[in-house]
Structures are given as C-alpha cells and as structure tokens.
Motif scaffolding. Structure first.
Motif, PDB file in Angstrom:
ATOM      1  N   CYS A 103       0.857  -1.190   0.000  1.00  8.75           N
ATOM      2  CA  CYS A 103       0.000   0.000   0.000  1.00  8.75           C
ATOM      3  C   CYS A 103       0.893   1.240   0.000  1.00  8.75           C
ATOM      4  O   CYS A 103       1.810   1.344   0.817  1.00  8.75           O
ATOM      5  CB  CYS A 103      -0.905  -0.015   1.229  1.00  8.75           C
ATOM      6  N   SER A 104       0.609   2.166  -0.899  1.00  7.74           N
ATOM      7  CA  SER A 104       1.406   3.393  -0.982  1.00  7.74           C
ATOM      8  C   SER A 104       1.217   4.278   0.242  1.00  7.74           C
ATOM      9  O   SER A 104       2.034   5.163   0.492  1.00  7.74           O
ATOM     10  CB  SER A 104       1.042   4.171  -2.247  1.00  7.74           C
ATOM     11  N   GLU A 105       0.166   4.054   1.006  1.00  5.64           N
ATOM     12  CA  GLU A 105      -0.129   4.911   2.157  1.00  5.64           C
ATOM     13  C   GLU A 105       0.404   4.355   3.476  1.00  5.64           C
ATOM     14  O   GLU A 105       0.973   5.080   4.278  1.00  5.64           O
ATOM     15  CB  GLU A 105      -1.635   5.159   2.257  1.00  5.64           C
ATOM     16  N   VAL A 136       1.721  -5.008   3.043  1.00  2.11           N
ATOM     17  CA  VAL A 136       1.626  -5.846   1.851  1.00  2.11           C
ATOM     18  C   VAL A 136       0.154  -5.977   1.480  1.00  2.11           C
ATOM     19  O   VAL A 136      -0.700  -6.204   2.342  1.00  2.11           O
ATOM     20  CB  VAL A 136       2.271  -7.231   2.085  1.00  2.11           C
ATOM     21  N   VAL A 137      -0.154  -5.833   0.194  1.00  7.77           N
ATOM     22  CA  VAL A 137      -1.540  -5.852  -0.277  1.00  7.77           C
ATOM     23  C   VAL A 137      -1.864  -7.233  -0.841  1.00  7.77           C
ATOM     24  O   VAL A 137      -1.192  -7.723  -1.739  1.00  7.77           O
ATOM     25  CB  VAL A 137      -1.779  -4.766  -1.354  1.00  7.77           C
TER      26      VAL A 137
END
Length: 149
Positions: free
Chosen positions: A129-131, A135-136
């Motif tokens: 996740c960029s935020e 790990v997605v």
C-alpha cells in the motif's frame, strides 16, 4: 474486440494492453530491462522476425515507452532506451516474473535471480500500500468507481 479498440475502453488494464499486450512486446520490454539496446541484439536474443521486431519497436517508440537514439552516423543506426514511461512498467513486469518464478520454475529454481544493489539481498516482488506500507493481498482490496471520471 480488436487490439486497437482496447485503447478506447474505460479501463486502465485494457488501455495498457493496447500498448504492451502481446507476447513479443512483453519480451522486447524484458530485453530492454536487461539493458539490450540495439535491434540486432533484440533479434538475436528473441529469435524474432525482423518485420515483427520493427513493428513492435516502432509501436513502443510511438507510445513513448522507448526512445530511439542514434549511435552511428553512416549508416545511421539507432538504439532503443526505456523512457520514464517505460521504466514505470518495471513493477508490472517484475510481478509477472515473480508469478512465473513461483508457478513455473523448474527444480533448479528460477532462471534469473534479482538482487537489490543497495542492500545486496536477492528479492521477489511484493505489492504494498502506498499509504501504510502494508503488503496488499487481493482479498484485502475494495474497488470503487472514480466518480470524477
């Protein structure tokens, strides 16, 4: 649906496939990321017909994924370099490599090992996740329409 019709779809994946969605284009990009630059080297490494390679390189140049740079005057010869738009494809290609390594490597393991120059460790690709940096996993993602588009 034809390849050239994908560009007009209201779908980022379809639009991306209109640029890089055939096997030869993906393999040309693989070679470019392995620092191959010259037509003859692409052709030798891929075993691709000159006409097909010419078409794929021209398409990638037209789309701004690669750019041509003259490296010889007489006769004029060009090399092909990834643009920033091309470099931005790296995570997508690495995700496909990781998938292939996971599901199709033979008993000896994957054919190539990727090492992070900064830390010296071998790595595999993960999506985060960029935020928050977590790990997605696809099961942890919700998709919604962009009402601005």
């Amino acid at each position: 649906m034809r390849w050239n019709e994908l560009r007009s779809e209201k779908c980022s994946l379809a639009r991306t496939l209109s640029v890089i969605g055939d096997r030869w284009t993906l393999l040309v990009l693989r070679e470019a990321f392995l620092r191959v630059r010259r037509f003859e080297d692409f052709q030798k490494n891929l075993g691709i017909a000159r006409r097909v390679l010419t078409e794929r390189l021209a398409h990638l140049v037209e789309e701004g994924v690669l750019e041509k740079h003259a490296y010889q005057e007489r006769p004029v010869r060009h090399e092909y370099r990834l643009t920033q738009k091309g470099l931005d494809l790296y995570p997508a290609l690495m995700a496909m490599v990781n998938w292939g390594d996971r599901h199709y490597a033979d008993a000896e393991g994957p054919p190539l090992v990727h090492t992070h120059k900064s830390c010296g460790h071998d790595f595999h690709t993960v999506t985060t996740c960029s935020e928050c940096g977590e790990v997605v996993d696809p099961r942890a993602v919700r998709v919604r329409p962009n009402i601005a588009s």
